[in-house]
Design a protein around this motif. Structure first.
Motif, PDB file in Angstrom:
ATOM      1  N   ARG A  63      -8.400  -8.530  -5.301  1.00  0.00           N
ATOM      2  CA  ARG A  63      -8.338  -7.198  -4.668  1.00  0.00           C
ATOM      3  C   ARG A  63      -7.342  -6.303  -5.388  1.00  0.00           C
ATOM      4  NH1 ARG A  63      -8.596 -10.168   0.203  1.00  0.00           N
ATOM      5  NH2 ARG A  63      -6.342  -9.931   0.501  1.00  0.00           N
ATOM      6  N   ASP A  73      -6.551  -6.494  -8.526  1.00  0.00           N
ATOM      7  CA  ASP A  73      -7.155  -6.094  -9.791  1.00  0.00           C
ATOM      8  C   ASP A  73      -8.155  -4.954  -9.589  1.00  0.00           C
ATOM      9  OD1 ASP A  73      -5.662  -8.010 -11.019  1.00  0.00           O
ATOM     10  OD2 ASP A  73      -7.297  -9.477 -11.203  1.00  0.00           O
ATOM     11  N   GLU A  74      -8.951  -5.050  -8.491  1.00  0.00           N
ATOM     12  CA  GLU A  74      -9.931  -4.003  -8.214  1.00  0.00           C
ATOM     13  C   GLU A  74      -9.243  -2.672  -7.921  1.00  0.00           C
ATOM     14  OE1 GLU A  74     -12.159  -5.543  -5.000  1.00  0.00           O
ATOM     15  OE2 GLU A  74     -13.339  -6.955  -6.219  1.00  0.00           O
ATOM     16  N   GLU A  75      -8.169  -2.706  -7.153  1.00  0.00           N
ATOM     17  CA  GLU A  75      -7.440  -1.485  -6.833  1.00  0.00           C
ATOM     18  C   GLU A  75      -6.836  -0.876  -8.092  1.00  0.00           C
ATOM     19  OE1 GLU A  75      -4.636  -2.682  -3.940  1.00  0.00           O
ATOM     20  OE2 GLU A  75      -6.088  -2.924  -2.315  1.00  0.00           O
ATOM     21  N   GLU A 122      -8.018  -1.206 -11.181  1.00  0.00           N
ATOM     22  CA  GLU A 122      -9.097  -0.614 -11.968  1.00  0.00           C
ATOM     23  C   GLU A 122      -9.541   0.719 -11.394  1.00  0.00           C
ATOM     24  OE1 GLU A 122     -12.131  -3.528 -12.100  1.00  0.00           O
ATOM     25  OE2 GLU A 122     -11.070  -4.891 -13.455  1.00  0.00           O
TER      26      GLU A 122
END
Length: 261
Positions: free
Chosen positions: A248, A250-252, A254
């Motif tokens: 999560r 990493d997604e935030e 990106e």
């Protein structure tokens, strides 16, 4: 096998093993001859701060004929000299100087022999060879042999190990008998129980450390109910939770980069 004539000897670390065997089963042994090694007094056989070994251990040793062979400069596997001097303190001591055969036909070894006698026990002897030994060409380039005394003690009758053993035996009414139960089964059961208790303690310790580590990883706003839930999670569940949290993040990260672009 004559159960009245069971003898134990060992070299280097094996000398320590022979000592340790005597601590538990000395009452069944007719003689002990450690070569180039010291007793480590395992399992609290000689408590730290105590004057002597445990009473039952001391009794086994006092009734066991002992002859230890040692090079006086040997420190590789420890030296039994201080143990001998402590355990034989106050006993009558006799000394003798011997000149025994070496590894080469024309070379000899000087040996200082110390003997202690007990009125109600067995004799103890300490044979110390003057080292480093210069009786073998193999060690000429190593400034002599400081440890491998067994190369002389075992093969040469002149060193007296066989004669020492032959002079002693356990009375028939006290020797170990395979036909009757000994304390071996009791000792093994006790050892297994101690190992099981230790393993249980270590497992509880690891579980506590894992739970504390998981709690430290949880954000401060997590309520007590969530902490209790975490405490019931397995190690695998915790690892999955941490991996999901990382994904999560990493997604935030990106997404933030995309907005900035």
């Amino acid at each position: 096998v004559d159960p009245c004539r069971i003898y134990v000897t060992g070299l280097s670390l094996g000398a320590s093993g022979s000592w340790h065997l005597a601590l538990r089963y000395g009452q069944y042994l007719a003689g002990l001859a450690p070569v180039s090694g010291v007793c480590h007094w395992p399992h609290g056989a000689w408590p730290k701060g105590g004057g002597n070994p445990l009473p039952e251990v001391l009794e086994r040793l006092a009734n066991l004929p002992v002859r230890a062979y040692q090079i006086d400069v040997d420190r590789y596997a420890g030296s039994p000299v201080k143990d001998f001097e402590w355990l034989c303190w106050g006993l009558k001591e006799e000394q003798e100087d011997l000149n025994l055969c070496g590894m080469e036909v024309d070379r000899r070894v000087d040996v200082a022999v110390r003997r202690w006698s007990r009125d109600d026990g067995q004799p103890w002897e300490l044979w110390q060879a003057k080292g480093p030994l210069k009786d073998w060409k193999y060690y000429d380039g190593w400034d002599g042999d400081k440890h491998c005394l067994w190369n002389r003690v075992y093969p040469f009758p002149e060193w007296g190990m066989a004669a020492f053993f032959k002079a002693h035996q356990v009375p028939k009414d006290k020797c170990w008998n395979v036909e009757v139960a000994s304390d071996l089964s009791t000792m093994m059961a006790k050892q297994k129980a101690e190992e099981a208790a230790w393993n249980t303690q270590q497992e509880a310790k690891r579980a506590k450390e894992e739970m504390e580590a998981a709690q430290e990883a949880v954000p401060m706003e997590v309520d007590q109910g969530q902490l209790e839930t975490l405490g019931k999670m397995s190690t695998g569940d915790m690892e999955v939770m941490q991996e999901q949290k990382r994904l999560r993040q990493d997604e935030e990260l990106e997404g933030a980069h995309a907005v900035a672009a």
